[in-house]
Every structure is written in structure tokens, then in C-alpha cells.
Design an enzyme around this catalytic site. Structure first.
Site, short mmCIF file in Angstrom:
data_model
loop_
_atom_site.label_atom_id
_atom_site.label_comp_id
_atom_site.label_asym_id
_atom_site.label_seq_id
_atom_site.Cartn_x
_atom_site.Cartn_y
_atom_site.Cartn_z
N LYS A 108 50.39 -4.85 2.99
CA LYS A 108 49.71 -5.82 3.83
C LYS A 108 49.20 -6.97 2.97
O LYS A 108 48.70 -6.75 1.85
CB LYS A 108 48.54 -5.12 4.54
CG LYS A 108 47.77 -5.98 5.54
CD LYS A 108 46.69 -5.14 6.22
CE LYS A 108 45.89 -5.93 7.23
NZ LYS A 108 44.87 -5.08 7.90
N SER A 162 44.88 -4.94 12.64
CA SER A 162 45.36 -6.17 12.01
C SER A 162 46.59 -5.97 11.14
O SER A 162 47.23 -6.94 10.72
CB SER A 162 44.24 -6.78 11.15
OG SER A 162 43.82 -5.88 10.13
N SER A 167 42.42 -0.95 12.25
CA SER A 167 43.58 -1.77 11.92
C SER A 167 44.76 -0.98 11.37
O SER A 167 45.87 -1.50 11.29
CB SER A 167 43.19 -2.85 10.92
OG SER A 167 42.34 -3.79 11.52
#
Length: 610
Positions: free
Chosen positions: A86, A160, A184
Site C-alpha cells: 500500500k 482504504s 481499512s
């Protein structure tokens, strides 16, 4: 060595559990170069999908391949395994943007967790898209576009950690790193049929991670099953002495001891009237069918009160914790506010309005709520909830950027605030073939337990063998939960009897009432108060004695045993099921002056006759 595998066969191995790809390497069926080439080709076909912020690049990846060439596949536990990162987690030489071009920088060192994985042989393929500054559970708050699952293109990917989940869903990597402050790492797992591990805060270092709420942030893992999660966790949880928020793992929570939960299993479930599916009837139906499948396989489902968890969840955005998010982004918000995504900026700027007194009030409230929630968790082996109550469409988020995001936190926002751990797993699909996920919840440092229960649930729910690869949970050893000790009691320590508080004051919980195998005798001992029995093993008899099984935290066991007076002690007791547990036994020397009461069948029956 040249591979004879087709690109499709290589991609199948990337999309299978990690041991499958490792075995192929060891058998010299393919090389890491072949894997990278297949990923590059597949990524090119997905160029319209906003998965990557830093795309996979052959030149960037070559140094990792050169390093692997100096080692054999058997020498490193993740040799040649591709993973995605990420883009709020640093990888040396790759830009970190946190989803904001104006924030971008290029680190010279990797995040501590990434370093551990690379040292184990894994290859970081690229940096993935996310809700900007990891603020959101939806996956649509990014100037780089919206990643989408090709199977459900009209639906949000979840955030996210949206890009990491979609990279997994598209079969581009074998595992992926996300972050999880409010859900997330779990919400995207649920929406894309993945396993999402949110370990105890601090077990995976956040050094080299752009903070959202620094005191709450966790690096999360996306895998294809619980076994892979345990493998990655065993490497990523190396203690980082430089990280002030890092915590060393406990020996009882070691991931190298991974196995499948066996024996009795009690899962707490939310009371039906407290469930929320926000109008998604297909999700509600999938949840109920998932529960039915578990119940039909003998898992005990125990309703609990979810309201204290909900009250804790409300603190994350309705309380003062948004001030910590503002602190993490204060420089760009004050120096270049236009660089921040409008919805994200509106949320973060709200943190300036909070007062210090609110923070302390929230800390007090959360401490009290944690007591309530942990008490609920002690009554079961784990809590099982939906991961999300509804899978929203992109159009719904365009119409309302805030409401759906708030709804998605209903089952996730409380976890880090209460210092709990969680594991998101695929449940049964909806009848219209959408992924649906459930989450296991445990107290801090119960991560290995959740993974063991997760392996059991994977087996029961008959998840697709195509998605799970050749290895199944039936290949796993049984999990031995050394964090807890089961103790068989046959007298004054039984429920509602005088010495039971010696167990309950140490956090022990009742497991079941059962009987011993047919080889025990029971005596009422002389002395007291309190009146106490003594049980002995005698292979010449065929009598069973009623006992209760209580589960005691291992760290409390020694002090419990220290309070047991002679002639009683702890030894192995065989139950009628054939299982052996620790339990009360009596020295033969202590039977002087005792009265045999075996014919009553148990201490309670004897007391009833006095």
C-alpha cells in the site's frame, strides 16, 4: 532453466496459496523471472484499472531477482513470493504518496515490516492505490482513480487499502500489505473474497508508515487463507526496537505454532436486533446462511450484547480521535490544502476543532468500554460479526461521500480503540454471487487463536478449492492454545460453590459440564470448611465422576495451583470423550478418615443429600 508453464498456469500459482508457488520453485518448474514477467504482462492488460500508483517495473525489480539468484528456494521462507505494498508504506527507491501527489517523497530505506519480508525472499512488486491518507473505508477517495474488482465493477473496492485488495483479487500478487486503523484492511478483504488480518496493535512495526492515527495504526495483511496469514505474520512481527509503538509478541501467540482449531468451539454472535445491513437484504441472507452452516457443524453460537462495541466505534470519528488524523497531515493541510482530496480535507480539518478535555474523556470512556467488551469475549472463544453490513455501489458514494463510509465502520471502527485483534474471512457468497465476509474478534495477543479458528471456519464453509489451492485446512495440525489452560474441577471449585471465585477472579470461564472416563472414585475428605472431595484414579473400577471444565489464562495458572492445599493436586484427568485435561486429583495418603461417595456420581449429588 526455462519454464514449460504457460502464462496462465503461472498466474494460477500466483493466485494460489503461497506453499503452492514455493513448491513449484523447489521443483524447478519456474523461476522468479517467469513470475515477474507474467505479472508485468497481466498488469498491462489491466492498465485501465487504477490498482497501482507505482506500477511494476522490470528494471526496479531486477535487484531483487539478482539477490534471489544467490540463494536457493529452500534457503528463504518467502523465496520469490511477489507482494504488493500500500502506498503509505515505504519501499526504498519507490515513491510514497499516501494517495496525494503533493505529498510524495522517495524514501531511501524501506519500512521495517517490508525489510523483514524482503530479507525472507519476498519481492515487492509495486505500490498500490488507497483512499488518500488512509482516510476512508470506501476506496474511492483517490486522485489516482478507483480500483475495481473485474467481477463487480459497479461496486466499491473497499478502503482504504483498495489497491492492495484488488491486486490480490486480480491475481497479481501472492499477498499484499495494507494498513488498518478503522477497518481499512478488513473491509476490502470482505468485498473481494480475501482474508484480512488486523493483528494486535504494535505486533507489526509501523516504522516507515505514513501515519493516519499513529497511536492506533496497524499494518494489515491480505492473503488467500489463514495459513498464508500465519506464515507472513511469523516474519512480519519481528520486534522493532526503534518503533515506540511496537510491542513484542507473546510466546503463547507464536505464529509458528499455527494449526486448525479442533474440539468444541463457541463463537459470540451479535443479538439479532442489533444487526444492521443498511437495506442490503442479500448480505443479511448471506450472514444468516453462514451462521446456519457453522451451527449445523456443531459450533455453538452465543448471542452477546454488541452495544458497548458500538459505543466505542463512535469515538473514532464522532469523538476527538480525528484530531490525531489532523496532526499527521497538519503540514500539508496548512501549507498546501488544495493538494488534499476535498472530502478527505473536510474530515481532517475537523480535527482542529477538538479540545484536549475531549481526548481525556474519550480515554476514560474507552477504558470502561474495554472492560465490558473483554468480559463478553471471555464468554466465548471469539466473537463473530459481519465485516460489513452492505456493499455499496460507486454511484452511491458519488451521491453521498460520507454516509456509506460511516455505515461501513459499524462492525470495524471499535477494534483498535479497544486494543483488540481481528481476522476477516470470506463467508458464504450472496445469492447474486457477491463476496460476503465475516470477522473474528479477539482480545489483544489472541491473533494465533483467531487464525486457528479461521482455518476451522474455512473448512466448514467449503470455500472454493480453486480459490484456496491444493492445500486445505484438513492438512493442518491441530492448534494447541497454550495461552489458555483447561482445568477439570470436581468439587468446591465448581460453579456457585465456595472456591469457584479462585477461578473466576483469575479470568476463568466455564466451558462445559461432563464426566470423567470410567476409572475414577470420589471421596468426601475429612476437615473443612469448606467441605471438599478428593478424586483418585482406579483402573479396577468402571465408574465416572461428574466434573466441570473451566478455561483459565495460562499466566494465572501458577498462582491458582499455589492455592491448592495438600492432599489435593493437579494431574492429567481422562474425560469420557477420551480427551485428557489437567484436573484435580487426590493423594492416596489424604484418604485417611475420608468417606467414599463414588456411588453418588459427583460432588453436587452428594451435597444434595446432606
Amino acid at each position: 532453466m526455462e519454464t514449460t508453464l504457460t502464462a496462465e498456469e503461472i498466474l494460477d500459482l500466483i493466485g494460489a496459496p503461497i506453499p503452492d508457488l514455493l513448491e513449484a520453485y523447489k521443483l524447478e518448474r519456474l523461476r522468479p523471472e517467469d513470475v515477474i514477467e507474467a505479472i508485468l504482462e497481466k498488469s498491462n492488460t489491466l492498465s485501465e484499472n487504477a490498482i497501482w500508483i507505482t506500477q511494476p517495473n522490470r528494471d526496479t525489480l531486477q535487484p531483487f531477482l539478482d539477490r534471489l539468484a544467490k540463494n536457493s528456494p529452500a534457503s528463504l521462507p518467502l523465496w520469490g513470493i511477489p507482494f504488493a505494498v500500500k502506498d503509505n508504506i515505504d519501499v526504498a527507491g519507490m515513491p510514497t504518496t499516501a494517495g496525494c501527489p503533493g505529498f510524495a517523497y522517495t524514501p531511501t530505506t524501506s519500512a521495517f515490516a517490508v525489510e523483514q519480508l524482503i530479507a525472507a525472499g519476498a519481492v515487492p512488486i509495486g505500490k498500490t492505490n488507497l483512499d488518500q491518507f488512509a482516510t476512508g473505508l470506501v476506496g474511492v477517495r483517490s486522485p489516482y482513480g478507483i480500483p475495481f474488482n473485474p467481477s463487480t465493477p459497479a461496486l466499491i473496492p473497499g478502503g482504504s487499502s483498495s489497491g492492495s485488495a484488488i491486486a490480490m483479487a486480480c491475481g497479481l500478487v501472492s499477498f499484499a500489505l495494507g494498513t488498518d486503523t478503522a477497518g481499512s484492511g478488513r473491509i476490502p478483504a470482505a468485498f473481494n473474497g480475501l482474508t484480512g488480518s488486523k493483528l494486535t496493535r504494535g505486533l507489526i512495526s509501523t516504522s516507515g508508515v505514513v501515519p493516519a492515527c499513529r497511536s492506533l495504526d496497524c499494518v494489515s495483511l491480505f492473503t488467500r487463507n489463514a495459513r498464508d496469514a500465519a506464515l507472513i505474520a511469523s516474519i512480519a512481527t519481528t520486534m522493532d526496537d526503534r518503533d515506540p509503538f511496537a510491542r513484542p509478541n507473546l510466546s503463547a501467540n507464536a505464529f509458528t505454532r499455527f494449526g486448525r482449531w479442533s474440539g468444541k468451539l463457541t463463537l459470540g454472535v451479535i443479538r439479532p436486533e442489533q444487526l444492521k445491513f443498511f437495506g442490503d437484504d442479500a448480505y443479511a441472507d448471506a450472514y444468516q446462511r453462514t451462521l446456519d452452516a457453522l451451527s449445523n457443524r456443531g459450533i455453538n453460537l452465543q448471542p452477546i450484547d454488541f452495544s458497548p462495541f458500538q459505543r466505542a466505534a463512535a469515538q473514532l470519528y464522532e469523538g476527538p480521535w480525528v484530531a490525531e488524523r489532523f496532526l499527521a497531515t497538519a503540514d500539508i493541510l496548512t501549507g498546501n490544502p488544495e493538494a488534499v482530496w476535498p472530502v478527505t480535507r473536510q474530515i481532517l480539518e475537523g480535527g482542529q476543532l477538538r479540545q484536549a478535555t475531549e481526548v481525556f474523556r474519550s480515554i476514560y470512556d474507552l477504558a470502561a468500554l474495554r472492560v465490558e467488551c473483554v468480559a463478553s469475549l471471555r464468554a466465548c472463544d471469539a466473537l463473530l460479526t459481519p465485516t460489513a453490513g452492505k456493499h455499496f455501489t460507486v454511484a452511491e458514494l458519488q451521491a453521498d461521500p460520507f454516509g456509506p463510509n460511516n455505515d461501513l465502520g459499524h462492525y470495524t471502527n471499535y477494534m483498535n480503540l479497544l486494543d483488540l485483534c481481528g481476522l476477516a474471512l470470506p463467508g458464504l457468497e450472496t445469492k447474486d454471487e457477491r463476496p460476503f465476509g465475516v470477522s473474528l474478534v479477539g482480545d489483544r495477543f489472541q491473533d494465533a487463536r483467531l487464525l486457528a479458528i479461521g482455518a476451522r471456519l474455512e473448512e466448514i464453509l467449503h470455500l472454493s478449492t480453486a480459490a484456496r489451492g491444493s492445500e486445505t485446512s484438513s492438512d493442518l495440525p491441530d492448534y494447541d492454545d497454550i495461552a489458555m489452560v483447561d482445568v477439570a474441577v470436581c468439587g468446591a471449585h465448581m460453579a456457585n460453590l465456595p472456591l469457584n471465585p479462585q477461578l473466576t477472579s483469575r479470568g476463568a470461564t466455564f466451558v462445559e459440564a461432563t464426566k470423567t472416563a470410567g476409572q475414577y472414585r470420589l471421596f468426601a475428605l475429612a476437615g473443612g470448611p469448606p467441605m471438599r472431595p478428593g478424586m483418585i484414579r482406579d483402573h479396577s473400577v468402571d465408574t465416572a465422576i461428574e466434573v466441570e471444565i473451566w478455561r483459565l489464562p495460562a499466566q494465572a495458572f501458577a498462582s491458582f495451583v499455589a492455592e491448592i492445599p495438600s492432599p489435593l493436586g493437579i494431574g492429567l484427568v481422562t474425560l469420557q470423550s477420551g480427551q485428557q485435561v489437567l484436573g484435580f486429583l487426590c493423594e492416596h495418603a489424604g484418604l485417611e478418615g475420608a468417606t467414599e461417595i463414588t456411588h453418588y456420581g459427583g460432588w453436587r449429588a452428594y451435597l444434595d443429600q446432606q
